[in-house]
Write an enzyme that holds these catalytic residues in place. Structure first.
Site, PDB file in Angstrom:
ATOM      1  N   GLY A 179      44.487 -81.306 -55.116  1.00 36.27           N
ATOM      2  CA  GLY A 179      44.988 -82.671 -55.006  1.00 36.27           C
ATOM      3  C   GLY A 179      46.443 -82.692 -54.625  1.00 36.27           C
ATOM      4  CB  THR A 180      48.699 -82.263 -52.587  1.00 39.32           C
ATOM      5  OG1 THR A 180      50.096 -82.368 -52.365  1.00 39.32           O
ATOM      6  CG2 THR A 180      48.023 -81.934 -51.280  1.00 39.32           C
ATOM      7  CB  THR A 181      49.845 -87.393 -51.004  1.00 45.61           C
ATOM      8  OG1 THR A 181      48.728 -87.811 -51.790  1.00 45.61           O
ATOM      9  CG2 THR A 181      49.929 -88.295 -49.775  1.00 45.61           C
TER      10      THR A 181
ATOM     11  CE  LYS B 158      52.344 -81.028 -54.353  1.00 47.00           C
ATOM     12  NZ  LYS B 158      51.325 -82.070 -54.470  1.00 47.00           N
TER      13      LYS B 158
ATOM     14  CB  SER C  81      43.158 -85.475 -52.776  1.00 49.18           C
ATOM     15  OG  SER C  81      44.358 -85.511 -53.538  1.00 49.18           O
TER      16      SER C  81
END
Length: 320
Positions: free
Chosen positions: A110-112, A143, A240
């Site tokens: 999960g990340t953006t 990130k 995600s």
């Protein structure tokens, strides 16, 4: 040994030591009527065969100087033991095949992350949450990998995979600069990463990265995935939370945006993704890539504070 095992016997080790210490190597050279003998003696230390664990000792294991090292040694294992199973390398796969631990290898990422090109360069915006399903491992993950002064990389997928290979890319880009006396292009850097991922197809890598930078041709933005596929584009969002980020990004994107408006668009897109995607969160970080390199515009802004700020701007309470 005679029984076919690989471990040598004590007698064989003693014989090797005796032969090494008692039989010097000799060589003779003839010059005219004279013969010159040169003798070289050698001895081989075979103690590591009896104690293989010595090869895995800690860095302070053999240092006896100073009393303070006793504390250091007490916190450092003498060796790294393997898992007590028949084949530790395939343990997870073996357990998955038995069905005893359903979901063991179904990693939930999960990340953006997002990036887009505009008239002032490139905006890179990311969140900072590391999660696996409902478990939040960290809220302060960095990130964005700063490859060099003109190149940035983003992480989405497995944190270890992305971090390791993008830092490896940093080393390759630096070696290229030392060899050729000029910075590597964005296209070449992204191609190096794509070639690495292509070699590891089907072996479990989990990476969805972007490589953004400025070179002789101007700003360039590439997306590289763990299948070795590489795409050049004007805007990307990976992770995600990307469907939610795309919704805001598409509605507000224009190539003619000012730097301030572009930074705000990136920040707002990440915030809305974190609000709707449980696997994204933490803080928003925004970078601006321009002709003179990159600038960290927002080092880390809490998405909770952004929530109340945007709600106030709309004349809402924020609890609707």
């Amino acid at each position: 040994s005679r029984d076919g095992s690989l471990s040598p016997s004590v007698n064989s080790i003693d014989r090797l030591r005796q032969a090494a210490s008692e039989r010097p190597a000799c060589s003779a050279k003839r010059r005219g009527s004279f013969i010159y003998w040169s003798i070289m003696a050698f001895a081989m230390d075979m103690s590591f065969i009896e104690d293989p664990g010595s090869l895995a000792r800690g860095q302070h294991a053999d240092d006896d100087e100073g009393n303070f090292l006793d504390e250091v040694r007490s916190t450092e294992p003498l060796a790294f033991p393997m898992a007590p199973v028949a084949n530790p390398c395939t343990f997870c796969d073996d357990i998955k095949k038995t069905g005893e631990a359903p979901g063991l290898m179904d990693f939930k990422h999960g990340t953006t992350t997002l990036g887009f090109v505009f008239q002032g360069g490139i905006i890179i915006a990311v969140d900072s949450r590391a999660s696996m399903g409902s478990y939040i491992g960290s809220g302060t993950v960095k990130k964005v990998i700063e490859i060099n002064d003109f190149l940035l990389g983003t992480m989405a997928g497995g944190a270890a995979d992305c971090s390791f290979w993008e830092r490896h890319l940093t080393r390759l880009c630096r070696l290229h600069e030392l060899r050729t006396k000029e910075r590597i292009s964005v296209a070449a850097a992204s191609k190096l990463l794509a070639n690495i991922f292509f070699q590891y197809r089907g072996q479990g890598l989990s990476c969805g990265t972007m490589v953004a930078g400025w070179d002789k041709k101007g700003p360039s933005l590439y997306m590289v995935d763990d299948h070795g596929e590489r795409f050049k584009g004007q805007k990307f969002s990976v992770g995600s939370g990307s469907p939610f980020a795309y919704g805001v990004l598409d509605s507000g994107y224009s190539y003619d945006l000012s730097v301030e408006d572009a930074v705000e668009l990136g920040r707002r897109s990440i915030y809305h993704a974190t609000h709707r995607d449980g696997a994204s969160g933490g803080v928003v970080r925004v970078y601006h890539v321009h002709e003179k390199g990159w600038t960290k515009v927002i080092a880390g802004e809490d998405v909770n504070e952004l929530h109340w700020m945007y709600a106030k701007q709309k004349g809402m309470l924020g609890t609707e």
